[in-house]
Each structure stands twice: as C-alpha cells, then as structure tokens.
Write a protein that holds these residues in place. Structure first.
Motif, PDB file in Angstrom:
ATOM      1  N   PRO A 113       0.843  -1.207   0.000  1.00  0.00           N
ATOM      2  CA  PRO A 113       0.000   0.000   0.000  1.00  0.00           C
ATOM      3  C   PRO A 113       0.873   1.249   0.000  1.00  0.00           C
ATOM      4  CG  PRO A 113      -0.796  -1.585   1.596  1.00  0.00           C
ATOM      5  CD  PRO A 113       0.515  -2.110   1.095  1.00  0.00           C
ATOM      6  N   GLY A 114       0.456   2.236  -0.781  1.00  0.00           N
ATOM      7  CA  GLY A 114       1.225   3.467  -0.913  1.00  0.00           C
ATOM      8  C   GLY A 114       2.057   3.514  -2.183  1.00  0.00           C
ATOM      9  N   THR A 115       2.232   2.365  -2.816  1.00  0.00           N
ATOM     10  CA  THR A 115       2.980   2.322  -4.070  1.00  0.00           C
ATOM     11  C   THR A 115       2.198   3.047  -5.159  1.00  0.00           C
ATOM     12  OG1 THR A 115       3.917   0.170  -3.473  1.00  0.00           O
ATOM     13  CG2 THR A 115       4.003   0.776  -5.803  1.00  0.00           C
ATOM     14  N   ARG A 116       2.906   3.779  -6.002  1.00  0.00           N
ATOM     15  CA  ARG A 116       2.261   4.479  -7.117  1.00  0.00           C
ATOM     16  C   ARG A 116       2.738   3.848  -8.415  1.00  0.00           C
ATOM     17  NH1 ARG A 116      -0.406   9.138  -6.022  1.00  0.00           N
ATOM     18  NH2 ARG A 116      -0.123   9.964  -3.945  1.00  0.00           N
ATOM     19  N   LEU A 117       1.768   3.491  -9.249  1.00  0.00           N
ATOM     20  CA  LEU A 117       2.061   2.928 -10.557  1.00  0.00           C
ATOM     21  C   LEU A 117       1.762   3.995 -11.595  1.00  0.00           C
ATOM     22  CD1 LEU A 117       0.221  -0.472 -10.051  1.00  0.00           C
ATOM     23  CD2 LEU A 117       2.658  -0.023  -9.781  1.00  0.00           C
ATOM     24  N   ILE A 118       2.687   4.227 -12.494  1.00  0.00           N
ATOM     25  CA  ILE A 118       2.503   5.255 -13.520  1.00  0.00           C
ATOM     26  C   ILE A 118       2.642   4.591 -14.885  1.00  0.00           C
ATOM     27  CG2 ILE A 118       3.365   7.424 -14.473  1.00  0.00           C
ATOM     28  CD1 ILE A 118       4.509   8.003 -11.662  1.00  0.00           C
ATOM     29  N   ARG A 119       1.657   4.868 -15.759  1.00  0.00           N
ATOM     30  CA  ARG A 119       1.668   4.292 -17.100  1.00  0.00           C
ATOM     31  C   ARG A 119       1.278   5.380 -18.091  1.00  0.00           C
ATOM     32  NH1 ARG A 119       1.215   2.100 -21.859  1.00  0.00           N
ATOM     33  NH2 ARG A 119       0.837  -0.132 -22.024  1.00  0.00           N
ATOM     34  N   GLU A 120       2.091   5.538 -19.101  1.00  0.00           N
ATOM     35  CA  GLU A 120       1.761   6.497 -20.148  1.00  0.00           C
ATOM     36  C   GLU A 120       0.899   5.788 -21.184  1.00  0.00           C
ATOM     37  OE1 GLU A 120       3.821   9.326 -23.504  1.00  0.00           O
ATOM     38  OE2 GLU A 120       5.042   8.592 -21.841  1.00  0.00           O
ATOM     39  N   TRP A 121      -0.213   6.413 -21.537  1.00  0.00           N
ATOM     40  CA  TRP A 121      -1.110   5.839 -22.528  1.00  0.00           C
ATOM     41  C   TRP A 121      -1.641   6.953 -23.417  1.00  0.00           C
ATOM     42  CZ3 TRP A 121      -2.138   1.243 -24.382  1.00  0.00           C
ATOM     43  CH2 TRP A 121      -3.304   1.024 -25.108  1.00  0.00           C
ATOM     44  N   HIS A 122      -1.357   6.881 -24.682  1.00  0.00           N
ATOM     45  CA  HIS A 122      -1.766   7.885 -25.673  1.00  0.00           C
ATOM     46  C   HIS A 122      -1.350   9.294 -25.265  1.00  0.00           C
ATOM     47  CE1 HIS A 122      -3.828   5.070 -28.227  1.00  0.00           C
ATOM     48  NE2 HIS A 122      -4.567   4.635 -27.227  1.00  0.00           N
ATOM     49  N   HIS A 154      -0.630  10.526 -22.367  1.00  0.00           N
ATOM     50  CA  HIS A 154      -1.072  11.016 -21.053  1.00  0.00           C
ATOM     51  C   HIS A 154      -0.578  10.053 -19.972  1.00  0.00           C
ATOM     52  CE1 HIS A 154      -3.870  11.729 -17.695  1.00  0.00           C
ATOM     53  NE2 HIS A 154      -3.877  12.982 -18.142  1.00  0.00           N
ATOM     54  N   ALA A 155       0.024  10.593 -18.895  1.00  0.00           N
ATOM     55  CA  ALA A 155       0.505   9.768 -17.781  1.00  0.00           C
ATOM     56  C   ALA A 155      -0.655   9.473 -16.840  1.00  0.00           C
ATOM     57  CB  ALA A 155       1.622  10.476 -17.034  1.00  0.00           C
ATOM     58  N   HIS A 156      -0.875   8.198 -16.556  1.00  0.00           N
ATOM     59  CA  HIS A 156      -1.932   7.753 -15.650  1.00  0.00           C
ATOM     60  C   HIS A 156      -1.284   7.227 -14.381  1.00  0.00           C
ATOM     61  CE1 HIS A 156      -5.040   8.011 -18.782  1.00  0.00           C
ATOM     62  NE2 HIS A 156      -4.053   7.646 -19.597  1.00  0.00           N
ATOM     63  N   THR A 157      -1.703   7.737 -13.222  1.00  0.00           N
ATOM     64  CA  THR A 157      -1.129   7.350 -11.933  1.00  0.00           C
ATOM     65  C   THR A 157      -2.167   6.597 -11.119  1.00  0.00           C
ATOM     66  OG1 THR A 157       0.277   9.303 -11.962  1.00  0.00           O
ATOM     67  CG2 THR A 157       0.017   8.181  -9.852  1.00  0.00           C
ATOM     68  N   VAL A 158      -1.781   5.445 -10.607  1.00  0.00           N
ATOM     69  CA  VAL A 158      -2.649   4.604  -9.780  1.00  0.00           C
ATOM     70  C   VAL A 158      -1.956   4.413  -8.440  1.00  0.00           C
ATOM     71  CG1 VAL A 158      -3.695   2.319  -9.547  1.00  0.00           C
ATOM     72  CG2 VAL A 158      -3.574   3.410 -11.787  1.00  0.00           C
ATOM     73  N   SER A 159      -2.701   4.587  -7.358  1.00  0.00           N
ATOM     74  CA  SER A 159      -2.173   4.370  -6.010  1.00  0.00           C
ATOM     75  C   SER A 159      -2.649   3.024  -5.495  1.00  0.00           C
ATOM     76  CB  SER A 159      -2.648   5.468  -5.058  1.00  0.00           C
ATOM     77  OG  SER A 159      -2.174   6.721  -5.478  1.00  0.00           O
ATOM     78  N   VAL A 160      -1.744   2.277  -4.880  1.00  0.00           N
ATOM     79  CA  VAL A 160      -2.089   0.987  -4.296  1.00  0.00           C
ATOM     80  C   VAL A 160      -2.618   1.230  -2.888  1.00  0.00           C
ATOM     81  CG1 VAL A 160      -1.221  -1.282  -3.614  1.00  0.00           C
ATOM     82  CG2 VAL A 160      -0.298  -0.153  -5.660  1.00  0.00           C
ATOM     83  N   LEU A 161      -3.786   0.671  -2.596  1.00  0.00           N
ATOM     84  CA  LEU A 161      -4.412   0.783  -1.278  1.00  0.00           C
ATOM     85  C   LEU A 161      -4.372  -0.572  -0.587  1.00  0.00           C
ATOM     86  CD1 LEU A 161      -7.595   2.756  -2.449  1.00  0.00           C
ATOM     87  CD2 LEU A 161      -5.478   3.714  -1.515  1.00  0.00           C
ATOM     88  N   ASP A 162      -4.781  -0.594   0.679  1.00  0.00           N
ATOM     89  CA  ASP A 162      -4.846  -1.867   1.407  1.00  0.00           C
ATOM     90  C   ASP A 162      -5.820  -2.837   0.752  1.00  0.00           C
ATOM     91  OD1 ASP A 162      -3.012  -1.286   3.416  1.00  0.00           O
ATOM     92  OD2 ASP A 162      -4.514  -0.234   4.614  1.00  0.00           O
ATOM     93  N   ASP A 163      -6.930  -2.303   0.251  1.00  0.00           N
ATOM     94  CA  ASP A 163      -7.993  -3.165  -0.264  1.00  0.00           C
ATOM     95  C   ASP A 163      -8.287  -2.959  -1.746  1.00  0.00           C
ATOM     96  OD1 ASP A 163      -8.954  -0.628   0.086  1.00  0.00           O
ATOM     97  OD2 ASP A 163     -10.882  -1.233   0.931  1.00  0.00           O
TER      98      ASP A 163
END
Length: 181
Positions: free
Chosen positions: A116-125, A127-136
C-alpha cells in the motif's frame, strides 16, 4: 569385502544392515566421502536397496533402476556429510510444489504483492496515468477499484491484464527484456 558384511547382516536379521555407513568410514572428510561414493558402484542392486532403506528409512520405489539407486544413495550420503537444505528452503520448495497441478504444469503464477502506498505510472496515448495501491484495492482519479485490470479497462476502454498493462507481470518483463537486445 563389503558385500560379505551385508550378506551376513541380511542372514542374521532379515533386514537392512544398520552398522557403519558402507564400512569405509563415516567421517566427514572429502576423501572418505569420495571413497564411499566409489564403493557404491561395487554394490549389487539388492545391497543398494538395503542401503537405501537404511539411509531413507523407507523402501526404495519399485522398479527403480540401479543407476537411480546409486544416485539416491549417493545424494543421501553427501547430504549427511555436508548438511542438507535449510528448513527455510525446504518450506519454500514445498510451497512451490503445491502450485503444480497433476499434469506437471504450474497451476498459476504467484500473485504479485504490491505494498500500500505504491504508485504505478503508465503512459497511454500521450497522457501519464497514476494509480495508487491501497490496502484493499487501487485508486485512480479519486475512484476506488478492486483490481488493476478494472483500472486498465477504464484507461484503455478495452479489457487488459492490469499487471501486464502496468508492467509488473513477469511475462511483460520477459518480453521487454527480449526487445531490449
């Protein structure tokens, strides 16, 4: 030489010889172990089965070839001399073997654990998309998702494997590693 000792033990007790290991010495020195391993070649299949029973405290598998008997006994002799696998390694191997189905293939790859707390970043078309990992689950643009695949679908509009889309699957690493060459 050695065979006579085994013959005597079998006649007297009807079971495996429980005296010293191969009568060449039980010391942990390298030359003694080598001599014991070489002596295995001179034993008959019956004597190797007796030695197997003594070392493994179990009957050898039926129809096991002489070569495999020698290898199994040699392994156990070396294991006793040099020490076997640590308890942690044995546990890990046991855990890995539980994931194998009966046909010999792997049932499923172990899940990738993200803290939890990890940030995943993926560029798509572009634009950078950021996803945060949560406990659930995961958070993307203020919305919670139960899986990375649902986030990937939201971003792309089509079904994607979430770990593959974000570059955290083993398959993706192998493909990208091959492309780098």
């Amino acid at each position: 030489m050695q065979v006579a000792k085994y013959e005597t033990a079998r006649r007297e007790t009807g079971g495996p010889f429980r005296g010293e290991d191969l009568a060449i010495g039980s010391g942990g020195e390298g030359s003694d172990i080598e001599a014991r391993l070489v002596a295995l070649e001179t034993l008959t299949t019956t004597d190797l089965q007796i030695e197997w029973r003594r070392l493994y405290r179990a009957m050898p598998p039926t129809r096991l070839s002489r070569d495999l008997l020698i290898r199994g006994v040699a392994h156990k002799v070396q294991e006793q001399a040099h020490g076997g696998l640590s308890l942690g390694i044995k546990r890990r191997l046991h855990t890995l073997s539980e994931g194998v189905d009966q046909r010999g293939g792997s049932a499923a790859a172990p899940a990738i654990a993200l803290k939890p707390g990890t940030r995943l970043i993926r560029e798509w078309h572009g634009h950078a998309h950021t996803v945060s990992v949560l406990d659930d689950g995961f958070e993307y643009q203020g919305e919670r998702f139960g899986s990375l695949s649902r986030v990937a679908r939201r971003i792309t509009g089509v079904h994607w494997s979430g770990p593959l889309f974000f570059g955290i699957s083993k398959r993706r690493r192998a493909v990208s590693g091959a492309a780098d060459e």
